[in-house]
Design an enzyme around this catalytic site. Structure first.
Site, PDB file in Angstrom:
ATOM      1  N   CYS A 187       0.870  -1.172   0.000  1.00  0.00           N
ATOM      2  CA  CYS A 187       0.000   0.000   0.000  1.00  0.00           C
ATOM      3  C   CYS A 187       0.910   1.226   0.000  1.00  0.00           C
ATOM      4  O   CYS A 187       1.537   1.540   1.013  1.00  0.00           O
ATOM      5  CB  CYS A 187      -0.893  -0.007   1.235  1.00  0.00           C
ATOM      6  SG  CYS A 187      -1.919   1.476   1.405  1.00  0.00           S
TER       7      CYS A 187
ATOM      8  N   GLU B  41      -3.957   1.243  -5.863  1.00  0.00           N
ATOM      9  CA  GLU B  41      -3.056   0.187  -6.314  1.00  0.00           C
ATOM     10  C   GLU B  41      -2.972   0.268  -7.837  1.00  0.00           C
ATOM     11  O   GLU B  41      -3.910   0.736  -8.498  1.00  0.00           O
ATOM     12  CB  GLU B  41      -3.546  -1.201  -5.892  1.00  0.00           C
ATOM     13  CG  GLU B  41      -3.364  -1.519  -4.419  1.00  0.00           C
ATOM     14  CD  GLU B  41      -1.903  -1.720  -4.023  1.00  0.00           C
ATOM     15  OE1 GLU B  41      -1.020  -1.572  -4.906  1.00  0.00           O
ATOM     16  OE2 GLU B  41      -1.650  -2.024  -2.860  1.00  0.00           O
TER      17      GLU B  41
END
Length: 343
Positions: free
Chosen positions: A2, A127
């Site tokens: 992340c 992402e």
């Protein structure tokens, strides 16, 4: 991993969105510690600061460990034993912490065993998926109710009806410069193997270190993760599991640059034409409460948080799975696997 998040709620609305019940069952809102340091953003990266929840007992030894506070911390954990006066000299990337090694690596083990657990707050995180034409970003977040709104409140009614923040498991630490100075609070986000619904975007493989943020879904999971006095480490780490209750949509590549900090970073697009998704009744409602939230929040100034200028988020039906929604957005199967990146 992340590596980019968004947290656009103002300080007061974020506090309301984090309402909880304490050990006695009383409805509470976490108190802000140094709220003036918090800055909302649509595009946060490592080394920036972000909001986290933690037990008040970390700051006040005689406090109830179930009581929560909000604090703005630097993203990228600096362990308390780090000896250099310049935290930027940290040789390792500590913005993410793999769940399968967090009790082995010295950067995290000491803090974790001392109960320094926190919950990292965000609207959601980004992402990237490797495709033939380059990397395609996606925004990942909790499913939202289509009737989410900010209503005119009656006296004593502070129930939050707006955006539900994503709550990610994290570890924090306190670092004091060897030569003296202000204590620096920093955190890392724990990552796990991506759930089956989002693994096509980003999945962790052996020795590659890829994974998705560990998401704590529901107040009971948050309570157990934060209450280090009542829930020992070995019990708390059982909460670290891939999340299934998440949805996502493709967004513009403007989010690729950390300098772009506008609502367009979050806006859903059609992958074919890179156009914004047409507004649905539910997305209009969501956009409405977001506008009201920004205009009414005392923490958001004109020069700090841009106004919403574009339609936001295709709101999924609660009955659809994340995989089904993704299928609808993509319109095809068999997307290539994500390109390998270092953790």
């Amino acid at each position: 991993m992340c590596g980019r998040t968004a947290c656009s709620l103002g300080a007061d609305n974020l506090r309301r969105a984090c309402a909880y019940r304490d050990r006695r069952g009383r409805q509470r809102q976490p108190e802000w510690i140094r709220a003036e340091r918090y800055r909302p953003s649509y595009n946060k990266g490592p080394q920036s600061s972000g909001p986290v929840l933690l037990s008040r007992r970390h700051l006040q030894q005689d406090a109830d460990s179930s009581e929560r506070v909000l604090m703005d911390m630097r993203w990228g954990l600096i362990p308390s034993w780090f000896k250099n006066d310049d935290p930027s000299k940290m040789q390792f990337n500590t913005s993410n912490c793999r769940s399968d090694t967090m009790l082995k690596k010295s950067s995290y083990k000491g803090a974790l065993l001392k109960g320094k657990r926190c919950v990292v707050l965000a609207d959601g995180f980004y992402e990237w998926q490797q495709q033939s034409g380059g990397k395609q970003p996606y925004f990942i977040y909790f499913p939202q109710t289509k009737d989410a709104t900010v209503e005119e409140e009656e006296e004593g009614d502070e129930k939050w009806r707006g955006w539900r923040p994503l709550t990610m498991a994290g570890i924090f630490d306190c670092w004091e410069p060897p030569s003296g100075g202000e204590t620096l609070y920093t955190y890392t986000i724990i990552t796990v193997d991506a759930s089956k619904d989002v693994s096509f975007i980003h999945h962790r493989q052996v020795r590659v270190g890829k994974g998705a943020a560990s998401i704590l879904d529901g107040d009971e999971a948050i309570r157990k993760w934060l209450d280090f006095a009542e829930v020992p480490t070995q019990e708390a780490v059982k909460l670290i599991q891939p999340a299934e209750n998440i949805v996502f949509h493709p967004v513009s590549t403007i989010v690729n640059s950390i300098r772009n900090d506008t609502p367009e970073c979050l806006a859903a697009i059609e992958l074919g034409g890179k156009k914004e998704v047409k507004a649905t009744p539910s997305s209009k409602v969501m956009l409405g409460w977001l506008k009201s939230s920004q205009e009414s929040s005392p923490q958001k100034k004109e020069n700090e948080v841009p106004r919403w200028t574009s339609q936001f988020i295709h709101s999924p039906s609660p009955k659809k799975t994340s995989a089904g929604i993704l299928q609808q957005w993509l319109g095809k199967e068999g997307e290539p696997a994500a390109k390998k990146r270092k953790a």
